[in-house]
Motif scaffolding. Structure first.
Motif, PDB file in Angstrom:
ATOM      1  N   THR A  69       0.754  -1.201  -0.087  1.00  0.00           N
ATOM      2  CA  THR A  69      -0.042   0.091   0.067  1.00  0.00           C
ATOM      3  C   THR A  69       0.682   1.226   0.129  1.00  0.00           C
ATOM      4  O   THR A  69       1.859   1.292   0.909  1.00  0.00           O
ATOM      5  N   CYS A  70       0.634   2.425  -0.743  1.00  0.00           N
ATOM      6  CA  CYS A  70       1.374   3.546  -0.699  1.00  0.00           C
ATOM      7  C   CYS A  70       0.804   4.245   0.467  1.00  0.00           C
ATOM      8  O   CYS A  70      -0.278   4.722   0.495  1.00  0.00           O
ATOM      9  N   PRO A  71       1.724   4.774   1.198  1.00  0.00           N
ATOM     10  CA  PRO A  71       1.222   5.417   2.324  1.00  0.00           C
ATOM     11  C   PRO A  71       0.919   6.993   1.970  1.00  0.00           C
ATOM     12  O   PRO A  71       0.245   7.603   2.703  1.00  0.00           O
ATOM     13  N   HIS A  72       1.120   7.427   0.718  1.00  0.00           N
ATOM     14  CA  HIS A  72       0.851   8.783   0.440  1.00  0.00           C
ATOM     15  C   HIS A  72      -0.808   8.894  -0.084  1.00  0.00           C
ATOM     16  O   HIS A  72      -1.399   9.579   0.215  1.00  0.00           O
ATOM     17  N   CYS A  73      -1.068   8.007  -0.855  1.00  0.00           N
ATOM     18  CA  CYS A  73      -2.330   7.671  -1.765  1.00  0.00           C
ATOM     19  C   CYS A  73      -3.378   6.441  -1.189  1.00  0.00           C
ATOM     20  O   CYS A  73      -4.380   6.499  -1.632  1.00  0.00           O
ATOM     21  N   GLN A  74      -2.779   5.646  -0.336  1.00  0.00           N
ATOM     22  CA  GLN A  74      -3.516   4.604  -0.080  1.00  0.00           C
ATOM     23  C   GLN A  74      -3.797   3.542  -0.989  1.00  0.00           C
ATOM     24  O   GLN A  74      -4.571   2.760  -1.135  1.00  0.00           O
ATOM     25  N   LEU A  86      -2.141   4.152 -11.613  1.00  0.00           N
ATOM     26  CA  LEU A  86      -1.686   4.370 -10.449  1.00  0.00           C
ATOM     27  C   LEU A  86      -2.431   5.403  -9.424  1.00  0.00           C
ATOM     28  O   LEU A  86      -3.191   6.456 -10.170  1.00  0.00           O
ATOM     29  N   GLY A  87      -1.939   5.670  -8.218  1.00  0.00           N
ATOM     30  CA  GLY A  87      -2.672   6.554  -7.603  1.00  0.00           C
ATOM     31  C   GLY A  87      -1.880   7.958  -7.287  1.00  0.00           C
ATOM     32  O   GLY A  87      -2.429   9.054  -7.006  1.00  0.00           O
ATOM     33  N   CYS A  88      -0.484   7.852  -7.230  1.00  0.00           N
ATOM     34  CA  CYS A  88       0.175   9.067  -7.118  1.00  0.00           C
ATOM     35  C   CYS A  88       1.475   9.020  -7.637  1.00  0.00           C
ATOM     36  O   CYS A  88       1.900   7.760  -7.904  1.00  0.00           O
ATOM     37  N   PRO A  89       2.270   9.802  -7.888  1.00  0.00           N
ATOM     38  CA  PRO A  89       3.793   9.862  -8.198  1.00  0.00           C
ATOM     39  C   PRO A  89       4.580   8.778  -7.377  1.00  0.00           C
ATOM     40  O   PRO A  89       5.703   8.155  -8.085  1.00  0.00           O
ATOM     41  N   HIS A  90       4.316   8.891  -6.034  1.00  0.00           N
ATOM     42  CA  HIS A  90       5.313   8.047  -5.167  1.00  0.00           C
ATOM     43  C   HIS A  90       5.174   6.461  -5.672  1.00  0.00           C
ATOM     44  O   HIS A  90       5.975   5.510  -5.265  1.00  0.00           O
ATOM     45  N   ASP A  91       4.043   6.000  -6.178  1.00  0.00           N
ATOM     46  CA  ASP A  91       3.645   4.728  -6.457  1.00  0.00           C
ATOM     47  C   ASP A  91       4.853   4.004  -7.295  1.00  0.00           C
ATOM     48  O   ASP A  91       4.972   2.799  -7.165  1.00  0.00           O
ATOM     49  N   TYR A  92       5.509   4.652  -8.232  1.00  0.00           N
ATOM     50  CA  TYR A  92       6.309   4.277  -8.971  1.00  0.00           C
ATOM     51  C   TYR A  92       7.588   3.866  -8.086  1.00  0.00           C
ATOM     52  O   TYR A  92       8.248   2.728  -8.451  1.00  0.00           O
TER      53      TYR A  92
HETATM   54 ZN   LIG Z   1       0.567   6.669  -4.025  1.00  0.00          ZN
END
Ligand SMILES: [Zn+2]
Ligand SMILES: [Zn+2]
Lengths: 163, 351
Positions: A69-74, A86-92
């Motif tokens: 799970t991405c902590p930034h966008c869930q 994807l949910g946010c740039p951090h997901d990459y």
């Molecule tokens: Zn994310």
């Protein structure tokens, strides 16, 4: 029901008559073959979903990955797998291990960007735009009665406006 | 500018005067960009989405302020007008049908359209008539440079511009050419060419028409790969490998038709003209198929009853939303076919 004349497997759903010099020629094709031959019955399948479902079958630690799970966008990896977005740039980075083989498959084996890049990653922000953002955040902070955040935002707004 | 003002004219890409316009209808490039510090739209709350729309709209307006650009807030645009923007290739169907804050900024000549809150925060396109690979790229890259000074884009040193879908990551660039290949279709060689295009890692799509079907003789080729190859390399693939082959095949097929089956060729063209002049009810697909024959006839110098300008207006104005906007009524499928036939007769017979 006739068989597809091209792959000789699927049921033919597309029936074509080509008028040629030597007379008419009929062809019976399945959806897929018809599409591949350019008689597209449907838009091409969304490639990413095909890649995703193939990938799912092959990945060994699939349970483990699905729970990421991405902590930034869930966004969870499982959710991405279903939707293809994807949910946010951090997901990459969060999903990197799982994404990388998938990207390579979708991207002709490539995994490193080459080409244009932002010239000014440290560009000064556009203050008008910054102000819009800050004011909106301020309104929201007041609404949820977070006066500490509101005070901080008001200071930031003041500092830009008096510039 | 109001949306209704679009109705009285055709966008630049339909001028049909660009290089290689006997085969290449238009060239389009699209860039996907996202603003750093915000989630992609899949995970954006409606507040965040509003904020982004506001931010991007203001940023765009500030960046292009000296020009007379229009910004349309799609949530305030009626269904028929949204459909009209789709038919003019200014927004995607997905953008027309989505929900939540979103918009599009359009340059006065309609060559540039910047979609706000589509699948990515920004989808920017430049579209021009004929083969204009370098021109569309330079135009959109210049606008990208302007906007880059106002937003910090989501960018990763290894993966490039980060996009909601990993199939767009890297350059975020999709270059497409829309081709008119009636002779390859008539000589049954189209499948060969399209297969070769797919082997070159190109996506092939049919174009126009009311449904999703590949209608007739129009095909769009676009690059699939966005990661690992610089924009200029993709452009030069189109310029020096992909297009010369396709153009050469189509030209050879046209010459073969003229040489070997001139009567059959003229019969196609003139029958199509006859149908368009006389039909009392006609679908957009059938219209397109006949206009395609006329277009080929004009380019082969075998048909001079109408000019390219009129032909292109017919292409655009016979599409469902444009047709309904002109008649001023919402029409059901059958009524639309009748109205379309009437419009075409009026144009062709100068009634
Ligand atoms: Zn994310
Ligand atoms: Zn088959």
């Amino acid at each position: 029901m006739s068989q597809c004349q091209r792959c000789k497997k699927a049921v033919a759903t597309v029936h074509l008559t080509d008028v040629t010099k030597t007379g008419n020629r009929t062809r019976d094709l399945c959806d897929r073959c018809a599409h591949e031959e350019g008689y597209a019955a449907k838009a091409p399948p969304v490639q990413i979903n095909e890649i995703l479902s193939n990938f799912v079958l092959q990945a060994p630690q699939i349970q483990e990955l699905a729970a990421l799970t991405c902590p930034h966008c869930q966004m969870t990896f499982a959710e991405f797998r279903n939707g293809g977005l994807l949910g946010c740039p951090h997901d990459y980075e969060i999903f990197e291990q799982a994404l990388l083989p998938l990207m390579q498959r979708a991207q002709d084996g490539n995994s490193r960007h080459s080409g244009k890049s932002p010239r000014r990653t440290d560009a000064p922000r556009d203050f008008q735009i910054e102000l819009v953002r800050l004011r909106r955040n301020l309104e929201q902070a007041v609404e949820r009665e977070d006066y500490e955040a509101a005070a901080r935002l008001r200071d930031q707004i003041d500092s830009i406006e008096t510039r | 500018m109001k949306i209704d003002e679009l109705l009285g004219r055709t966008g630049e890409w339909l001028r049909a005067t660009g290089p290689m316009s006997d085969v290449v209808i238009s060239t389009r490039v699209r860039l996907a960009r996202n603003v750093s510090g915000y989630p992609f739209l899949t995970k954006a709350t409606s507040d965040k989405r509003d904020e982004l729309a506001d931010l991007l709209k203001r940023g765009i307006q500030a960046a292009v302020k000296e020009h007379k650009w229009s910004y349309f807030d799609i949530t305030r645009v009626g269904e028929l007008d949204r459909q009209m923007l789709v038919e003019r290739h200014l927004i995607s169907r997905q953008h027309a049908e989505a929900e939540g804050s979103r918009g599009v900024s359009v340059s006065p000549d309609e060559t540039v359209a910047l979609m706000v809150n589509e699948e990515d925060h920004l989808r920017m396109q430049s579209i021009r008539c004929g083969l204009q690979l370098e021109q569309v790229w330079e135009e959109i890259s210049g606008i990208d440079d302007l906007l880059e000074q106002r937003f910090e884009y989501a960018y990763h040193p290894r993966y490039g511009y980060l996009t909601a879908c990993p199939t767009n990551v890297g350059t975020g660039m999709r270059l497409s050419v829309m081709l008119h290949l009636p002779a390859l279709k008539l000589t049954n060689e189209i499948e060969k060419v399209l297969r070769a295009a797919r082997d070159m890692r190109l996506a092939v799509r049919g174009l126009f028409g009311e449904g999703t079907e590949a209608t007739g003789d129009f095909f769009q080729l676009s690059n699939q790969t966005t990661l690992g190859r610089p924009e200029e390399d993709i452009i030069s693939d189109f310029r020096s490998e992909i297009l010369p082959k396709v153009l050469e095949f189509e030209a050879a097929a046209r010459q073969a038709l003229v040489r070997e089956r001139p009567v059959a060729l003229d019969d196609k063209i003139w029958r199509s003209y006859g149908i368009l002049q006389n039909a009392r009810s006609i679908s957009s697909e059938e219209t397109l198929a006949h206009l395609s024959h006329l277009r080929m006839g004009i380019h082969l110098g075998r048909f001079r009853e109408i000019d390219l300008k009129t032909l292109n207006e017919l292409f655009l104005m016979t599409q469902p939303a444009h047709l309904q906007k002109q008649t001023g009524n919402r029409l059901s499928g059958e009524d639309r076919s009748v109205a379309r036939a009437g419009y075409i007769r009026k144009r062709l017979n100068r009634e």
